[in-house]
Design a protein around this motif. Structure first.
Motif, mmCIF file in Angstrom:
data_model
loop_
_atom_site.group_PDB
_atom_site.id
_atom_site.type_symbol
_atom_site.label_atom_id
_atom_site.label_comp_id
_atom_site.label_asym_id
_atom_site.label_seq_id
_atom_site.Cartn_x
_atom_site.Cartn_y
_atom_site.Cartn_z
ATOM 1 N N LEU A 1 1.023 7.723 -6.469
ATOM 2 C CA LEU A 1 -0.260 8.262 -6.916
ATOM 3 C C LEU A 1 -0.114 9.545 -7.723
ATOM 4 N N GLY A 2 0.806 10.368 -7.363
ATOM 5 C CA GLY A 2 0.958 11.645 -8.054
ATOM 6 C C GLY A 2 0.015 12.688 -7.503
ATOM 7 N N ALA A 3 -0.108 13.781 -8.205
ATOM 8 C CA ALA A 3 -0.956 14.895 -7.770
ATOM 9 C C ALA A 3 -2.432 14.514 -7.890
ATOM 10 N N PRO A 4 -3.276 15.038 -6.980
ATOM 11 C CA PRO A 4 -4.707 14.733 -7.043
ATOM 12 C C PRO A 4 -5.358 15.138 -8.356
ATOM 13 N N THR A 5 -4.753 16.059 -9.081
ATOM 14 C CA THR A 5 -5.336 16.500 -10.342
ATOM 15 C C THR A 5 -4.846 15.687 -11.538
ATOM 16 N N SER A 6 -3.979 14.703 -11.296
ATOM 17 C CA SER A 6 -3.490 13.897 -12.416
ATOM 18 C C SER A 6 -4.596 12.980 -12.920
ATOM 19 N N ALA A 7 -4.485 12.605 -14.186
ATOM 20 C CA ALA A 7 -5.509 11.771 -14.823
ATOM 21 C C ALA A 7 -5.586 10.378 -14.204
ATOM 22 N N THR A 8 -4.501 9.913 -13.617
ATOM 23 C CA THR A 8 -4.463 8.548 -13.074
ATOM 24 C C THR A 8 -4.701 8.492 -11.566
ATOM 25 N N PHE A 9 -4.940 9.624 -10.927
ATOM 26 C CA PHE A 9 -5.088 9.647 -9.468
ATOM 27 C C PHE A 9 -6.256 8.781 -8.994
ATOM 28 N N GLY A 10 -7.447 8.970 -9.589
ATOM 29 C CA GLY A 10 -8.632 8.193 -9.178
ATOM 30 C C GLY A 10 -8.439 6.707 -9.381
ATOM 31 N N THR A 11 -7.839 6.334 -10.507
ATOM 32 C CA THR A 11 -7.562 4.918 -10.773
ATOM 33 C C THR A 11 -6.558 4.380 -9.770
ATOM 34 N N GLY A 12 -5.577 5.206 -9.416
ATOM 35 C CA GLY A 12 -4.591 4.789 -8.410
ATOM 36 C C GLY A 12 -5.238 4.548 -7.055
ATOM 37 N N ILE A 13 -6.178 5.421 -6.675
ATOM 38 C CA ILE A 13 -6.901 5.237 -5.407
ATOM 39 C C ILE A 13 -7.725 3.953 -5.456
ATOM 40 N N LEU A 14 -8.388 3.698 -6.578
ATOM 41 C CA LEU A 14 -9.167 2.466 -6.722
ATOM 42 C C LEU A 14 -8.258 1.237 -6.628
ATOM 43 N N ASN A 15 -7.084 1.303 -7.217
ATOM 44 C CA ASN A 15 -6.118 0.194 -7.088
ATOM 45 C C ASN A 15 -5.665 0.022 -5.647
ATOM 46 N N LEU A 16 -5.528 1.121 -4.928
ATOM 47 C CA LEU A 16 -5.178 1.048 -3.505
ATOM 48 C C LEU A 16 -6.293 0.372 -2.714
ATOM 49 N N ALA B 1 0.808 -1.224 0.000
ATOM 50 C CA ALA B 1 0.000 0.000 0.000
ATOM 51 C C ALA B 1 0.841 1.274 0.000
ATOM 52 N N TRP B 2 1.851 1.361 0.850
ATOM 53 C CA TRP B 2 2.643 2.589 0.903
ATOM 54 C C TRP B 2 3.365 2.872 -0.412
ATOM 55 N N PRO B 3 3.957 1.877 -1.066
ATOM 56 C CA PRO B 3 4.535 2.178 -2.383
ATOM 57 C C PRO B 3 3.483 2.647 -3.403
ATOM 58 N N MET B 4 2.277 2.102 -3.310
ATOM 59 C CA MET B 4 1.216 2.535 -4.218
ATOM 60 C C MET B 4 0.836 3.990 -3.933
ATOM 61 N N MET B 5 0.753 4.358 -2.648
ATOM 62 C CA MET B 5 0.408 5.730 -2.294
ATOM 63 C C MET B 5 1.482 6.700 -2.773
ATOM 64 N N ALA B 6 2.747 6.277 -2.675
ATOM 65 C CA ALA B 6 3.841 7.145 -3.104
ATOM 66 C C ALA B 6 3.802 7.405 -4.600
#
Length: 183
Positions: free
Chosen positions: A47-62, A40-45
């Motif tokens: 994620l990138g900025a909340p405004t990035s296109a992949t942020f929501g997908t990264g949260i879902l993967n988390l 989980a911590w490597p995934m959180m690291a």
């Protein structure tokens, strides 16, 4: 200790149940920290900025990773939890179906997170898109929590039936209540 965690025979008192649960809680915390640090911590690291296109997908993967961790923890602790709960229910002169039902519910309630089901992507504005849990999953989690609270009270707070029963002798050494003599 082996019979406490790996046998469903007999009865245990509340104190034994609490000690067993504390032992499993310590194991759960250690395994959870290992899972968080490795996954989980490597995934959180990343994620990138909340405004990035992949942020929501990264949260879902988390969320999926946390659900997977929950299932792994269940797989490791299910049988010891079952044994503790069944013996505690035996002390109350009952069977272990409620405990088994809780463990099955735990597995079922973890599955939506594992597969990313029950989450909708919500635009919070300014380019921030995050997953939000759907209401049916909120309701299912609420029912699961109520069931867990019920079992907590039954197993951890209510006293057992005094005296011997079909599951064995009273773990506290109490005698059976006096019965009136009948002709």
């Amino acid at each position: 200790m082996i019979s406490l965690y790996f046998s469903t025979r007999g009865r245990i008192a509340r104190g034994q149940w609490w000690r067993g649960m504390i032992g499993l809680a310590v194991i759960g915390v250690v395994l959870g920290l290992v899972w968080l640090s490795a996954v989980a911590w490597p995934m959180m690291a990343s994620l990138g900025a909340p405004t990035s296109a992949t942020f929501g997908t990264g949260i879902l993967n988390l969320i999926r990773a946390v659900g997977s961790g929950s299932l792994i923890l269940l797989g490791i602790t299910a049988y010891p939890l079952y044994c503790l709960g069944v013996k505690r229910q035996h002390d109350r002169d009952k069977g272990g179906w409620e405990v088994l039902g809780y463990l099955v519910a735990w597995g079922l309630i973890s599955l939506p997170a594992v597969f990313g089901v029950g989450f909708a992507m919500v635009d919070l504005g300014q380019g921030v898109v995050v997953p939000s849990q759907e209401r049916w999953l909120d309701a299912a989690n609420g029912l699961f929590s109520l069931y867990g609270l019920y079992l907590f009270v039954v197993l951890g707070c209510l006293s057992g039936r005094p005296g011997s029963n079909v599951h064995g002798a009273d773990p506290l050494g109490g005698e059976s209540p006096a019965r009136p003599l009948t002709d």
